[in-house]
Motif scaffolding. Structure first.
Motif, PDB file in Angstrom:
ATOM      1  N   TYR A 111       3.249 -10.386 -13.772  1.00 43.34           N
ATOM      2  CA  TYR A 111       4.191  -9.962 -12.750  1.00 43.34           C
ATOM      3  C   TYR A 111       5.243  -8.999 -13.295  1.00 43.34           C
ATOM      4  O   TYR A 111       5.742  -8.138 -12.562  1.00 43.34           O
TER       5      TYR A 111
ATOM      6  N   SER B  64       8.907 -14.368  -8.643  1.00 43.92           N
ATOM      7  CA  SER B  64       8.105 -13.145  -8.519  1.00 43.92           C
ATOM      8  C   SER B  64       8.566 -12.178  -7.455  1.00 43.92           C
ATOM      9  O   SER B  64       8.094 -11.036  -7.417  1.00 43.92           O
TER      10      SER B  64
ATOM     11  N   PRO C 144       5.604 -10.927  -4.414  1.00 45.50           N
ATOM     12  CA  PRO C 144       5.603  -9.461  -4.423  1.00 45.50           C
ATOM     13  C   PRO C 144       5.401  -8.848  -3.040  1.00 45.50           C
ATOM     14  O   PRO C 144       6.004  -7.813  -2.726  1.00 45.50           O
TER      15      PRO C 144
ATOM     16  N   TYR D 173       1.217  -2.658  -3.480  1.00 47.31           N
ATOM     17  CA  TYR D 173       1.289  -3.540  -4.647  1.00 47.31           C
ATOM     18  C   TYR D 173       1.494  -4.987  -4.203  1.00 47.31           C
ATOM     19  O   TYR D 173       0.886  -5.917  -4.746  1.00 47.31           O
ATOM     20  N   GLY D 174       2.346  -5.183  -3.194  1.00 49.66           N
ATOM     21  CA  GLY D 174       2.570  -6.530  -2.689  1.00 49.66           C
ATOM     22  C   GLY D 174       1.301  -7.171  -2.157  1.00 49.66           C
ATOM     23  O   GLY D 174       1.024  -8.340  -2.423  1.00 49.66           O
TER      24      GLY D 174
ATOM     25  N   ALA E  50       2.385 -15.412  -5.839  1.00 52.84           N
ATOM     26  CA  ALA E  50       1.504 -14.327  -5.396  1.00 52.84           C
ATOM     27  C   ALA E  50       2.013 -13.706  -4.106  1.00 52.84           C
ATOM     28  O   ALA E  50       1.850 -12.499  -3.874  1.00 52.84           O
TER      29      ALA E  50
ATOM     30  N   THR F 256       9.507  -8.687  -8.561  1.00 49.94           N
ATOM     31  CA  THR F 256       8.616  -7.739  -9.243  1.00 49.94           C
ATOM     32  C   THR F 256       8.471  -6.390  -8.551  1.00 49.94           C
ATOM     33  O   THR F 256       8.508  -5.364  -9.231  1.00 49.94           O
TER      34      THR F 256
ATOM     35  N   GLY G  51      -1.042  -8.806  -4.563  1.00 44.02           N
ATOM     36  CA  GLY G  51      -0.744 -10.163  -4.999  1.00 44.02           C
ATOM     37  C   GLY G  51      -1.628 -11.204  -4.346  1.00 44.02           C
ATOM     38  O   GLY G  51      -1.775 -12.321  -4.859  1.00 44.02           O
TER      39      GLY G  51
END
Length: 398
Positions: free
Chosen positions: A230, A26, A150, A248-249, A147, A29, A252
């Protein structure tokens, strides 16, 4: 043949070994839009770095599972980490998209040892309710690690550029390899002779067991939903809603919270409910939450969307550890090979589902929630149709 006393690895080591492949899946992403620009490829091609990962991962789990049976769990794990390091170096020096994709495949092939060998170690080291609780904790790590990916990727890209993500993966592989080299014991009981296992017999046993098929569908389906999310989420939150890469990170952590709460609930509820019951209730919650996901996405309210995502993955994280724990009961004599073939099947399913999401990518934000709801419904229906009946048959026979 000489038998030796097996050592049980620490929970911290197990979590580390099962977690590093998940981060690698991930961490790409948040940089997908950047990769699209730097290498001048379409969004669909950029998403191939996600779906292709699982193809190589699926092949890897088969090979590492057999090597773990033949030469031992520890040698297979250390060799896998070495290949993983090689792939990460390739990512760092890649100058075009094809080289990047090949390096991603090498990375995934090596990382797959962290999945199949660790699960083999867990299944032969822990059983019963203890095994279910250990799988719940490691399942939380399996969901928590991607999770965090990102967020880690977003921070690295923001402050040091997208290639720093690859440098971070190289550092991770060195740390994990050193930890495993120092602390990972050999858990296979027979370590002085190459195991002679008929792979065809293992395959026949797996294919002829409908419960294995259903658990494969659940594990592959749940991970397919996760990594389809993802693959698509950056284009929803970064492109559509205007989130920064770091914002955005941080989103997660919603999935991280769902995985941790799911693990806590599983540990608590196993006192009263069977693993099969928890799987049913978890899947039912995911279906209901996915319906909410569809509805609120049409309203374009990011907060409500994130709440529905949290509830969807909470349900899936209640079901997943129990499915992992129950999937290969009765295959203890060929656990490495059975884990390899079983993992091959469900990771191919994950790859297909992630690739399906990339094919459906059309810039419309409602595509993902409909996809998630459809997969959740299929998993629930298939599970309640097959597994409870098989459990009843076993109970009557006993």
């Amino acid at each position: 043949m000489k038998n030796v006393r097996r050592s049980v690895p620490s929970l911290g080591l197990i979590i580390t070994l099962v977690g590093f492949p998940q981060i690698s899946e991930s961490i790409f992403t948040p940089v997908l839009p950047r990769l699209q620009m730097v290498f001048a490829v379409s969004a669909n091609r950029a998403q191939l770095t996600m779906s292709s990962y699982f193809v190589a991962f699926a092949v890897g789990v088969l090979i590492w599972g057999q090597l773990a049976d033949c030469f031992g769990r520890r040698p297979a794990m250390l060799a896998g980490i070495g290949v993983y390091l090689l792939g990460n170096v390739g990512l760092l020096v890649s100058g075009d998209f094809r080289f990047l994709l090949v390096s991603r495949l090498i990375q995934a092939f090596g990382a797959s040892a962290g999945s199949v060998v660790t699960q083999t170690i867990m299944r032969e080291s822990f059983s019963g309710v203890t095994g279910a609780k250990v799988f719940a904790r490691t399942s939380a790590a399996m969901a928590l690690a991607p999770a965090l990916g990102p967020l880690i990727g977003g921070l690295l890209q923001t402050y040091w550029g997208f290639r720093s993500v690859f440098s971070g993966l190289i550092t991770l592989s060195v740390i994990v390899g050193g930890y495993a080299c120092c602390r990972l014991p050999e858990t296979r009981q027979r370590v002085d002779q190459v195991s002679r296992i008929s792979q065809m017999q293992v395959i026949k046993r797996l294919i002829g067991n409908p419960v294995v098929w259903v658990y494969g569908l659940l594990i592959g389906g749940i991970n397919g939903v996760l990594f389809s999310y993802y693959a698509e989420a950056p284009f929803i939150f970064i492109r559509h809603f205007g989130f920064s890469v770091v914002q955005y990170g941080w989103s997660g952590l919603i999935l991280a919270g769902a995985s941790l709460l799911g693990a806590v609930l599983v540990n608590h509820l196993l006192t009263w409910w069977s693993p099969e019951q928890l799987i049913s209730w978890g899947l039912l919650l995911s279906v209901m939450a996915a319906m909410m996901f569809v509805i609120v996405t049409y309203g374009e309210q990011p907060v409500l969307i994130l709440i529905s995502i949290f509830l969807t993955f909470l349900g899936l994280n209640i079901a997943l550890p129990n499915a992992l724990n129950r999937a290969l009961v009765g295959y203890e004599d060929v656990m490495g090979s059975a884990s390899g073939w079983f993992s091959l099947g469900y990771y191919l399913l994950v790859s297909g589902m992630t690739f399906g999401m990339s094919c459906l990518h059309n810039g419309v934000i409602t595509t993902l929630p409909w996809y998630v709801m459809g997969l959740s419904v299929v998993m629930l229906v298939v599970y309640v149709k097959v597994v409870p009946r098989q459990v009843d048959v076993i109970d009557k026979d006993n």
